[in-house]
Design a protein around this motif. Sequence first.
Motif, PDB file in Angstrom:
ATOM      1  N   ASN A  22      -5.743 -10.971  -6.689  1.00  0.00           N
ATOM      2  CA  ASN A  22      -6.763 -11.985  -6.931  1.00  0.00           C
ATOM      3  C   ASN A  22      -6.113 -13.337  -6.676  1.00  0.00           C
ATOM      4  O   ASN A  22      -5.160 -13.718  -7.347  1.00  0.00           O
ATOM      5  N   SER A  23      -6.616 -14.074  -5.693  1.00  0.00           N
ATOM      6  CA  SER A  23      -5.948 -15.301  -5.251  1.00  0.00           C
ATOM      7  C   SER A  23      -5.848 -16.376  -6.324  1.00  0.00           C
ATOM      8  O   SER A  23      -5.015 -17.264  -6.247  1.00  0.00           O
ATOM      9  N   GLU A  24      -6.700 -16.301  -7.352  1.00  0.00           N
ATOM     10  CA  GLU A  24      -6.674 -17.326  -8.386  1.00  0.00           C
ATOM     11  C   GLU A  24      -5.811 -16.927  -9.580  1.00  0.00           C
ATOM     12  O   GLU A  24      -5.584 -17.730 -10.470  1.00  0.00           O
ATOM     13  N   GLN A  25      -5.356 -15.679  -9.603  1.00  0.00           N
ATOM     14  CA  GLN A  25      -4.614 -15.212 -10.773  1.00  0.00           C
ATOM     15  C   GLN A  25      -3.292 -14.528 -10.428  1.00  0.00           C
ATOM     16  O   GLN A  25      -2.346 -14.602 -11.191  1.00  0.00           O
ATOM     17  N   ASP A  26      -3.254 -13.855  -9.289  1.00  0.00           N
ATOM     18  CA  ASP A  26      -2.143 -12.955  -9.024  1.00  0.00           C
ATOM     19  C   ASP A  26      -1.134 -13.472  -8.012  1.00  0.00           C
ATOM     20  O   ASP A  26      -1.481 -14.172  -7.062  1.00  0.00           O
ATOM     21  N   ALA A  27       0.103 -13.097  -8.239  1.00  0.00           N
ATOM     22  CA  ALA A  27       1.184 -13.308  -7.278  1.00  0.00           C
ATOM     23  C   ALA A  27       2.118 -12.117  -7.419  1.00  0.00           C
ATOM     24  O   ALA A  27       2.342 -11.612  -8.522  1.00  0.00           O
ATOM     25  N   MET A  28       2.652 -11.648  -6.290  1.00  0.00           N
ATOM     26  CA  MET A  28       3.461 -10.434  -6.286  1.00  0.00           C
ATOM     27  C   MET A  28       4.919 -10.742  -5.979  1.00  0.00           C
ATOM     28  O   MET A  28       5.221 -11.525  -5.085  1.00  0.00           O
ATOM     29  N   CYS A  29       5.806 -10.111  -6.732  1.00  0.00           N
ATOM     30  CA  CYS A  29       7.244 -10.251  -6.532  1.00  0.00           C
ATOM     31  C   CYS A  29       7.828  -8.864  -6.280  1.00  0.00           C
ATOM     32  O   CYS A  29       7.667  -7.962  -7.104  1.00  0.00           O
ATOM     33  N   ILE A  30       8.478  -8.687  -5.125  1.00  0.00           N
ATOM     34  CA  ILE A  30       9.093  -7.414  -4.755  1.00  0.00           C
ATOM     35  C   ILE A  30      10.604  -7.562  -4.824  1.00  0.00           C
ATOM     36  O   ILE A  30      11.171  -8.450  -4.184  1.00  0.00           O
ATOM     37  N   LEU A  31      11.254  -6.702  -5.593  1.00  0.00           N
ATOM     38  CA  LEU A  31      12.696  -6.789  -5.792  1.00  0.00           C
ATOM     39  C   LEU A  31      13.367  -5.516  -5.315  1.00  0.00           C
ATOM     40  O   LEU A  31      12.983  -4.413  -5.709  1.00  0.00           O
ATOM     41  N   GLY A  32      14.383  -5.660  -4.465  1.00  0.00           N
ATOM     42  CA  GLY A  32      15.105  -4.497  -3.972  1.00  0.00           C
ATOM     43  C   GLY A  32      16.277  -4.897  -3.095  1.00  0.00           C
ATOM     44  O   GLY A  32      16.167  -5.824  -2.296  1.00  0.00           O
ATOM     45  N   THR A  33      17.384  -4.209  -3.255  1.00  0.00           N
ATOM     46  CA  THR A  33      18.570  -4.525  -2.470  1.00  0.00           C
ATOM     47  C   THR A  33      18.512  -3.823  -1.118  1.00  0.00           C
ATOM     48  O   THR A  33      17.538  -3.153  -0.781  1.00  0.00           O
ATOM     49  N   TYR A  34      19.579  -3.978  -0.330  1.00  0.00           N
ATOM     50  CA  TYR A  34      19.636  -3.353   0.986  1.00  0.00           C
ATOM     51  C   TYR A  34      19.484  -1.840   0.867  1.00  0.00           C
ATOM     52  O   TYR A  34      20.091  -1.203   0.007  1.00  0.00           O
ATOM     53  N   GLY A  35      18.657  -1.270   1.740  1.00  0.00           N
ATOM     54  CA  GLY A  35      18.473   0.170   1.743  1.00  0.00           C
ATOM     55  C   GLY A  35      17.528   0.686   0.680  1.00  0.00           C
ATOM     56  O   GLY A  35      17.437   1.890   0.461  1.00  0.00           O
ATOM     57  N   SER A  36      16.784  -0.206   0.023  1.00  0.00           N
ATOM     58  CA  SER A  36      15.882   0.214  -1.054  1.00  0.00           C
ATOM     59  C   SER A  36      14.507   0.612  -0.539  1.00  0.00           C
ATOM     60  O   SER A  36      13.736   1.260  -1.250  1.00  0.00           O
ATOM     61  N   GLY A  37      14.169   0.211   0.677  1.00  0.00           N
ATOM     62  CA  GLY A  37      12.835   0.450   1.215  1.00  0.00           C
ATOM     63  C   GLY A  37      11.969  -0.788   1.177  1.00  0.00           C
ATOM     64  O   GLY A  37      10.772  -0.738   1.492  1.00  0.00           O
ATOM     65  N   LYS A  38      12.563  -1.929   0.817  1.00  0.00           N
ATOM     66  CA  LYS A  38      11.806  -3.180   0.697  1.00  0.00           C
ATOM     67  C   LYS A  38      11.170  -3.596   2.017  1.00  0.00           C
ATOM     68  O   LYS A  38       9.995  -3.995   2.062  1.00  0.00           O
ATOM     69  N   ALA A  39      11.934  -3.506   3.109  1.00  0.00           N
ATOM     70  CA  ALA A  39      11.407  -3.900   4.423  1.00  0.00           C
ATOM     71  C   ALA A  39      10.238  -3.004   4.823  1.00  0.00           C
ATOM     72  O   ALA A  39       9.247  -3.480   5.392  1.00  0.00           O
ATOM     73  N   MET A  40      10.342  -1.704   4.525  1.00  0.00           N
ATOM     74  CA  MET A  40       9.265  -0.775   4.859  1.00  0.00           C
ATOM     75  C   MET A  40       8.006  -1.100   4.060  1.00  0.00           C
ATOM     76  O   MET A  40       6.896  -1.083   4.595  1.00  0.00           O
ATOM     77  N   LEU A  41       8.172  -1.417   2.774  1.00  0.00           N
ATOM     78  CA  LEU A  41       7.033  -1.754   1.935  1.00  0.00           C
ATOM     79  C   LEU A  41       6.351  -3.027   2.436  1.00  0.00           C
ATOM     80  O   LEU A  41       5.117  -3.088   2.541  1.00  0.00           O
ATOM     81  N   LEU A  42       7.147  -4.036   2.761  1.00  0.00           N
ATOM     82  CA  LEU A  42       6.577  -5.285   3.275  1.00  0.00           C
ATOM     83  C   LEU A  42       5.823  -5.049   4.583  1.00  0.00           C
ATOM     84  O   LEU A  42       4.744  -5.589   4.801  1.00  0.00           O
ATOM     85  N   ARG A  43       6.400  -4.221   5.431  1.00  0.00           N
ATOM     86  CA  ARG A  43       5.756  -3.915   6.708  1.00  0.00           C
ATOM     87  C   ARG A  43       4.421  -3.200   6.480  1.00  0.00           C
ATOM     88  O   ARG A  43       3.422  -3.491   7.137  1.00  0.00           O
ATOM     89  N   ASN A  44       4.391  -2.260   5.541  1.00  0.00           N
ATOM     90  CA  ASN A  44       3.152  -1.567   5.205  1.00  0.00           C
ATOM     91  C   ASN A  44       2.081  -2.540   4.700  1.00  0.00           C
ATOM     92  O   ASN A  44       0.903  -2.434   5.047  1.00  0.00           O
ATOM     93  N   ILE A  45       2.524  -3.478   3.854  1.00  0.00           N
ATOM     94  CA  ILE A  45       1.595  -4.468   3.301  1.00  0.00           C
ATOM     95  C   ILE A  45       1.018  -5.330   4.422  1.00  0.00           C
ATOM     96  O   ILE A  45      -0.191  -5.596   4.474  1.00  0.00           O
ATOM     97  N   ILE A  46       1.875  -5.751   5.343  1.00  0.00           N
ATOM     98  CA  ILE A  46       1.420  -6.591   6.454  1.00  0.00           C
ATOM     99  C   ILE A  46       0.414  -5.851   7.324  1.00  0.00           C
ATOM    100  O   ILE A  46      -0.608  -6.406   7.738  1.00  0.00           O
TER     101      ILE A  46
END
Length: 222
Positions: A22-46
């Motif tokens: 929700n643009s008026e209430q929500d903000a998302m923070c993704i935390l993960g080190t190298y090799g955690s799958g963070k890049a894959m998750l971001l790519r999926n979101i995009i």
Amino acid sequence: MVELSILIGEDQNGKAVPVTLNSEQDAMCILGTYGSGKAMLLRNIIVQLCQLKNVEINLFDFKGVGKYDYLQKVSCLKKAGSGNTRSFKIQVIRYIEKLFEERASKDLCKSVIILDGCEELFNETGLSDNMLEEVLKKGKEAGICFIIALHQIDNIPQSMFSLFNIKILLKNSGGKNGRVNSEILKQSRNLKRGNGILIREYNPEPILFRIHFMDTEKYFDC
């Protein structure tokens, strides 16, 4: 008010795990080190954001490695940049502030700002925590959805961490400062690559999930 619904993965029973921003209430923070799958998750979101109607994406990577160059051909991308110099970081902050002014003057499409490698931004001398906090707060007022990604909880100032009511912990992202439940921190240290914990302010029960693999090549032709 703008709502953007995306899937981040599947729970232990194979059920889809959705997240609504929700643009008026929500903000998302993704935390993960190298090799955690963070890049894959971001790519999926995009990928999912690009399939929604009337959405524009602004993407900035503070690691400066240019890993999002493939997005230059995507029509929903309004602006993208990669760099780790102080001047680049200031330019990004100024650009976002200008974006706020644009949205205040007219009715524009849904806007998402994705900031990756934010530990580099928060550690930059001369960029105060107050300045960055104001950017996030104004973003909500302007109806802009923020998604940031960084390595660990310890990399983000406490006052700013509290502004993110949707948090995703991936492998070894917990840190030691006790900003989330100690049991959740313990679980995050034992996560395998591609697994995560979703924490939402409005839902006290954390959700363990597995990042769903998406064939992103057919969307980006890369």
